[in-house]
Scaffold this motif. Structure first.
Motif, PDB file in Angstrom:
ATOM      1  N   SER A  53      -4.744   1.438   7.978  1.00  0.00           N
ATOM      2  CA  SER A  53      -3.310   1.217   8.175  1.00  0.00           C
ATOM      3  C   SER A  53      -2.546   2.326   7.458  1.00  0.00           C
ATOM      4  CB  SER A  53      -2.900  -0.154   7.617  1.00  0.00           C
ATOM      5  OG  SER A  53      -2.817  -0.107   6.198  1.00  0.00           O
ATOM      6  N   ASP A  54      -1.225   2.289   7.577  1.00  0.00           N
ATOM      7  CA  ASP A  54      -0.376   3.266   6.885  1.00  0.00           C
ATOM      8  C   ASP A  54       0.243   2.673   5.628  1.00  0.00           C
ATOM      9  OD1 ASP A  54       1.392   1.480   7.982  1.00  0.00           O
ATOM     10  OD2 ASP A  54       2.572   2.961   9.093  1.00  0.00           O
ATOM     11  N   GLN A  55      -0.430   1.670   5.047  1.00  0.00           N
ATOM     12  CA  GLN A  55       0.091   1.018   3.844  1.00  0.00           C
ATOM     13  C   GLN A  55      -0.844   1.174   2.642  1.00  0.00           C
ATOM     14  OE1 GLN A  55       1.923  -2.961   4.647  1.00  0.00           O
ATOM     15  NE2 GLN A  55       1.129  -2.642   6.716  1.00  0.00           N
ATOM     16  N   GLY A  56      -1.808   2.063   2.759  1.00  0.00           N
ATOM     17  CA  GLY A  56      -2.741   2.279   1.668  1.00  0.00           C
ATOM     18  C   GLY A  56      -2.933   3.757   1.419  1.00  0.00           C
ATOM     19  N   ILE A  57      -4.178   4.213   1.469  1.00  0.00           N
ATOM     20  CA  ILE A  57      -4.483   5.620   1.218  1.00  0.00           C
ATOM     21  C   ILE A  57      -3.716   6.527   2.166  1.00  0.00           C
ATOM     22  CG2 ILE A  57      -6.314   7.355   1.372  1.00  0.00           C
ATOM     23  CD1 ILE A  57      -8.259   5.215   0.350  1.00  0.00           C
ATOM     24  N   PHE A  58      -3.622   6.123   3.436  1.00  0.00           N
ATOM     25  CA  PHE A  58      -2.960   6.961   4.445  1.00  0.00           C
ATOM     26  C   PHE A  58      -1.499   6.546   4.638  1.00  0.00           C
ATOM     27  CE2 PHE A  58      -7.522   6.773   5.887  1.00  0.00           C
ATOM     28  CZ  PHE A  58      -7.856   8.013   5.358  1.00  0.00           C
ATOM     29  N   GLY A  59      -0.849   6.240   3.517  1.00  0.00           N
ATOM     30  CA  GLY A  59       0.539   5.810   3.555  1.00  0.00           C
ATOM     31  C   GLY A  59       1.523   6.939   3.294  1.00  0.00           C
ATOM     32  N   THR A  60       2.706   6.563   2.838  1.00  0.00           N
ATOM     33  CA  THR A  60       3.809   7.514   2.657  1.00  0.00           C
ATOM     34  C   THR A  60       3.480   8.663   1.709  1.00  0.00           C
ATOM     35  OG1 THR A  60       5.485   5.853   3.175  1.00  0.00           O
ATOM     36  CG2 THR A  60       6.199   7.738   1.878  1.00  0.00           C
ATOM     37  N   PRO A  61       2.873   8.419   0.528  1.00  0.00           N
ATOM     38  CA  PRO A  61       2.633   9.547  -0.382  1.00  0.00           C
ATOM     39  C   PRO A  61       1.761  10.644   0.224  1.00  0.00           C
ATOM     40  CG  PRO A  61       2.437   7.470  -1.563  1.00  0.00           C
ATOM     41  CD  PRO A  61       2.540   7.133  -0.114  1.00  0.00           C
ATOM     42  N   VAL A  68       0.193   1.589  -4.331  1.00  0.00           N
ATOM     43  CA  VAL A  68       1.322   1.036  -3.574  1.00  0.00           C
ATOM     44  C   VAL A  68       0.866  -0.156  -2.742  1.00  0.00           C
ATOM     45  CG1 VAL A  68       2.962   1.477  -1.722  1.00  0.00           C
ATOM     46  CG2 VAL A  68       2.623   3.180  -3.482  1.00  0.00           C
ATOM     47  N   GLY A  69      -0.253   0.005  -2.028  1.00  0.00           N
ATOM     48  CA  GLY A  69      -0.749  -1.096  -1.210  1.00  0.00           C
ATOM     49  C   GLY A  69      -1.040  -2.335  -2.037  1.00  0.00           C
ATOM     50  N   ALA A  70      -1.666  -2.130  -3.200  1.00  0.00           N
ATOM     51  CA  ALA A  70      -1.978  -3.271  -4.065  1.00  0.00           C
ATOM     52  C   ALA A  70      -0.716  -3.927  -4.602  1.00  0.00           C
ATOM     53  CB  ALA A  70      -2.869  -2.804  -5.214  1.00  0.00           C
ATOM     54  N   LEU A  71       0.258  -3.131  -5.011  1.00  0.00           N
ATOM     55  CA  LEU A  71       1.507  -3.670  -5.558  1.00  0.00           C
ATOM     56  C   LEU A  71       2.258  -4.508  -4.536  1.00  0.00           C
ATOM     57  CD1 LEU A  71       2.959  -0.671  -7.610  1.00  0.00           C
ATOM     58  CD2 LEU A  71       2.534  -2.956  -8.492  1.00  0.00           C
ATOM     59  N   VAL A  72       2.387  -3.965  -3.349  1.00  0.00           N
ATOM     60  CA  VAL A  72       3.199  -4.628  -2.333  1.00  0.00           C
ATOM     61  C   VAL A  72       2.534  -5.909  -1.839  1.00  0.00           C
ATOM     62  CG1 VAL A  72       4.134  -4.408  -0.001  1.00  0.00           C
ATOM     63  CG2 VAL A  72       4.343  -2.510  -1.618  1.00  0.00           C
ATOM     64  N   HIS A  73       1.243  -5.851  -1.564  1.00  0.00           N
ATOM     65  CA  HIS A  73       0.584  -6.983  -0.909  1.00  0.00           C
ATOM     66  C   HIS A  73       0.131  -8.068  -1.875  1.00  0.00           C
ATOM     67  CE1 HIS A  73       0.509  -5.555   3.264  1.00  0.00           C
ATOM     68  NE2 HIS A  73       0.565  -4.362   2.717  1.00  0.00           N
ATOM     69  N   THR A  74       0.230  -7.843  -3.166  1.00  0.00           N
ATOM     70  CA  THR A  74      -0.042  -8.914  -4.137  1.00  0.00           C
ATOM     71  C   THR A  74       1.240  -9.499  -4.709  1.00  0.00           C
ATOM     72  OG1 THR A  74      -0.188  -7.315  -5.959  1.00  0.00           O
ATOM     73  CG2 THR A  74      -2.242  -7.877  -4.814  1.00  0.00           C
ATOM     74  N   GLY A  75       2.381  -8.877  -4.422  1.00  0.00           N
ATOM     75  CA  GLY A  75       3.646  -9.357  -4.969  1.00  0.00           C
ATOM     76  C   GLY A  75       3.943  -8.828  -6.362  1.00  0.00           C
ATOM     77  N   MET A  76       3.042  -7.990  -6.915  1.00  0.00           N
ATOM     78  CA  MET A  76       3.249  -7.477  -8.261  1.00  0.00           C
ATOM     79  C   MET A  76       4.492  -6.581  -8.340  1.00  0.00           C
ATOM     80  SD  MET A  76       2.723  -7.136 -11.423  1.00  0.00           S
ATOM     81  CE  MET A  76       1.283  -8.176 -11.637  1.00  0.00           C
TER      82      MET A  76
END
Length: 641
Positions: free
Chosen positions: A166-174, A414-422
């Motif tokens: 997906s575009d929400q982890g390693i292959f995301g915005t950064p 980023v993926g971990a922060l967003v999808h865990t609510g942290m």
């Protein structure tokens, strides 16, 4: 068993050329790759480069071979790149969380994550790698944690789906910003350096300032600022321009620690200066969702204030220590060098035009690179041959790795922060600590950004701070551009902030000075720059936003304030400053920089009082000399700058 240095260089060159082909061919051919295909090639190639360049305990020395374990890691990174490159069409069409995750996705996904974390430790330091490990563990340990830290957890299937499909982890915005923007301008900087732009900037600065008070140091400020706009790395800037400017400063009377500190601070500030700021500025534009031109335009005044303060401080220091102009200084060689290389500036003019003409950053970087090659052929001294082009591509790919690997790891976080609510918990915590005080929040954001930046490249420091601190500032009402520019500035300034001031340590290595002393002096030279971000968050007029009259007034008082703080730091303003006068002048300068009517009036009063005292004292000395009775200099304490 090791890979010989010769074979390591050949493999590194092949990877760099392959990466350049993947990045540039679509630009010139007009055929776009699938996004994950481009990003996977970018991540895999730069990760392999890190394993070939950097050993487990630091960068490899010239002539040192590559251990078999590092070679295996590099080849695995390339294998991951090939695998995910081939999945471009599938990933573009699949539905996240619904379509299946194959066994090969697990294998290559886990291998890529492990390789990235270790590569980040090698290239960016233990802090970023530790954060990545912490958040990966947090993803799976959520159901077993107490209180607000608890969350529902995540299965391995969901984790792999999120991070590599997906575009929400390693292959995301950064990493998208790194591949689609940063890479091209890193290559431009490598080609400029190869064509002699670094020497041109030194010659230009030396011709302009060489015969002024503290002329060699001023030349270092100007040349490092110019080259820093295209190099994108404070440490690289120090090592490229410092080998020329620091010896010049030493020969004209500056001590080793101060000479190194001037070079380190000036090189660091180059990342703040348009038209081509550091790599983090491109990532900032992508995160905030504005054009890079908007970011560069907003950064004009803060960057000018930073360099004005450093220039005035050097002048004040030189006058206090009697480093008078040398009118007999031979400048013929510098003039000759400028005349031989001035045409190298033409591609930069073209680049600025293209940037302001709304061309894509990929195309701007590619066209500028071609322009540098073409223009270099106008004179033999700058002419780029095939070996030079190859060397520039390899050098650029190496520099790109320093941005790409931390960017990919930041995507994991980023993926971990967003999808865990942290992310929401961190925002609430920062807001609770600061209460309703914006100033306290900004102080906290500054401190956290400087801590996150310890020992990390600027882009990595900015990414971590943007993830953890940026949302809280925006929730306090700070607009996104101002909030992220604030974080960006302190990510840059972390390079000269002890205890881990990488740019200062690199400069100390060139000057032969003390690491710790050079770092402390660099921090002192940059102090006026620490005030500027607070000012532009308080009043966006310093970012050239708002009413024209407000902009003129705010910028005018900030210029006076910056000059006052710099003169106080240097210890000279119309004469040598006593310790109380320096403190009063510095306080007055800070008050003038802060865009508030009451503070500006108070700062102006302090400034008038100090200048009045200095003029009265100077007249008193002149009168004493005329009467034949010299009085002791009450303002002649030894400088602490």
């Amino acid at each position: 068993m090791v890979l010989s240095p010769r074979h390591a260089r050949l493999l590194l060159g092949a990877i760099a050329l392959g990466l350049a082909a993947v990045q540039f061919i679509p630009v010139f051919m007009g055929r776009a790759l699938y996004e994950i295909s481009l990003l996977s090639a970018h991540v895999g190639a730069t990760t392999a480069i890190v394993y070939l360049m950097v050993g487990q305990s630091g960068r490899r020395k010239e002539g040192e071979g590559v251990p078999v374990l590092d070679l295996v890691c590099a080849l695995l990174a390339l294998a991951c790149a090939v695998y995910f490159f081939r999945q471009g069409g599938r990933v573009a069409e699949r539905i996240e969380g619904v379509d299946p995750v194959y066994t090969s996705d697990y294998v290559f996904g886990i291998v890529l994550i492990l390789l990235l974390v270790e590569a980040a430790r090698r290239i960016a330091g233990i802090v970023l790698a530790a954060l990545a490990v912490l958040f990966i563990v947090y993803v799976f340990a959520g159901p077993y944690l107490p209180g607000p830290l608890a969350h529902s957890g995540m299965s391995l299937k969901r984790f792999i789906d999120l991070q590599v499909l997906s575009d929400q982890g390693i292959f995301g915005t950064p990493i998208s910003a790194s591949a689609n923007m940063v890479f091209y301008f890193v290559i431009v900087g490598a080609f400029l350096e190869r064509s002699g732009a670094g020497r041109l900037f030194v010659d230009l600065a030396y011709c302009a300032t060489g015969r002024a008070w503290g002329g060699a140091a001023k030349a270092g400020v100007v040349s490092s600022g110019l080259f820093g706009t295209v190099s994108g790395s404070a440490v690289a800037n120090v090592l490229m321009s410092g080998v020329v400017t620091i010896p010049l400063m030493r020969r004209t009377g500056f001590k080793a620690n101060f000479a190194g500190a001037v070079e380190a601070t000036a090189s660091t500030g180059g990342q703040l200066a348009p038209p081509v700021m550091g790599a983090a500025a491109f990532i900032l534009a992508d995160i905030v969702g504005v054009s890079y031109g908007t970011v560069a335009y907003a950064a004009i005044v803060p960057a000018a204030l930073f360099y004005l303060s450093l220039y005035v401080l050097v002048d004040s220091h030189a006058r206090r220590h009697g480093l008078a102009p040398n009118k007999d200084l031979p400048l013929a060689e510098s003039w000759r060098g400028f005349r031989e290389r001035w045409h190298v500036l033409l591609p930069l003019v073209l680049m600025v035009y293209l940037l302001t003409s709304q061309y894509s950053l990929m195309r701007v970087g590619a066209v500028t690179m071609v322009a540098i090659i073409v223009v270099s052929w106008l004179r033999p001294v700058t002419r780029l041959g095939l070996k030079d082009i190859y060397a520039a591509l390899v050098s650029g790919a190496r520099s790109a790795a320093e941005v790409a690997v931390p960017s990919a790891v930041a995507g994991i976080i980023v993926g971990a922060l967003v999808h865990t609510g942290m992310a929401l918990h961190l925002e609430r915590w920062l807001l609770d600590v600061a209460g309703s005080s914006l100033f306290v929040s900004l102080l906290g954001a500054m401190f956290l950004t400087l801590v996150f930046g310890m020992g990390m490249p600027t882009a990595a420091a900015y990414l971590v701070a943007a993830i953890l601190v940026g949302p809280a500032l925006q929730n306090l009402g700070v607009p996104p551009l101002e909030a992220h520019l604030f974080i960006f500035y302190f990510s840059v300034l972390s390079m000269v902030t002890p205890p881990v001031a990488l740019a200062a340590y690199a400069a100390a290595g060139v000057s032969g000075g003390s690491l710790w002393t050079t770092g402390l002096i660099s921090f002192g030279l940059a102090i006026p720059g620490f005030v500027i971000p607070f000012a532009f968050v308080s009043d966006p007029s310093l970012l050239l936003q708002g009413d024209a009259l407000d902009i003129v007034r705010t910028v005018g008082t900030a210029v006076v304030g910056v000059c006052a703080t710099a003169a106080a730091s240097g210890g000279f303003a119309l004469g040598r400053l006593s310790a109380p006068a320096r403190a009063a002048l510095f306080a007055g300068g800070v008050l003038l920089i802060v865009p508030d009517n009451a503070s500006e009036i108070a700062g102006l009063v302090l400034l008038v009082l100090v200048m009045g005292w200095q003029l009265r004292f100077a007249r008193g000395q002149a009168g004493a000399a005329g009467g034949g009775a010299a009085k002791p200099d009450a303002c002649s304490e030894t400088s602490t700058s």
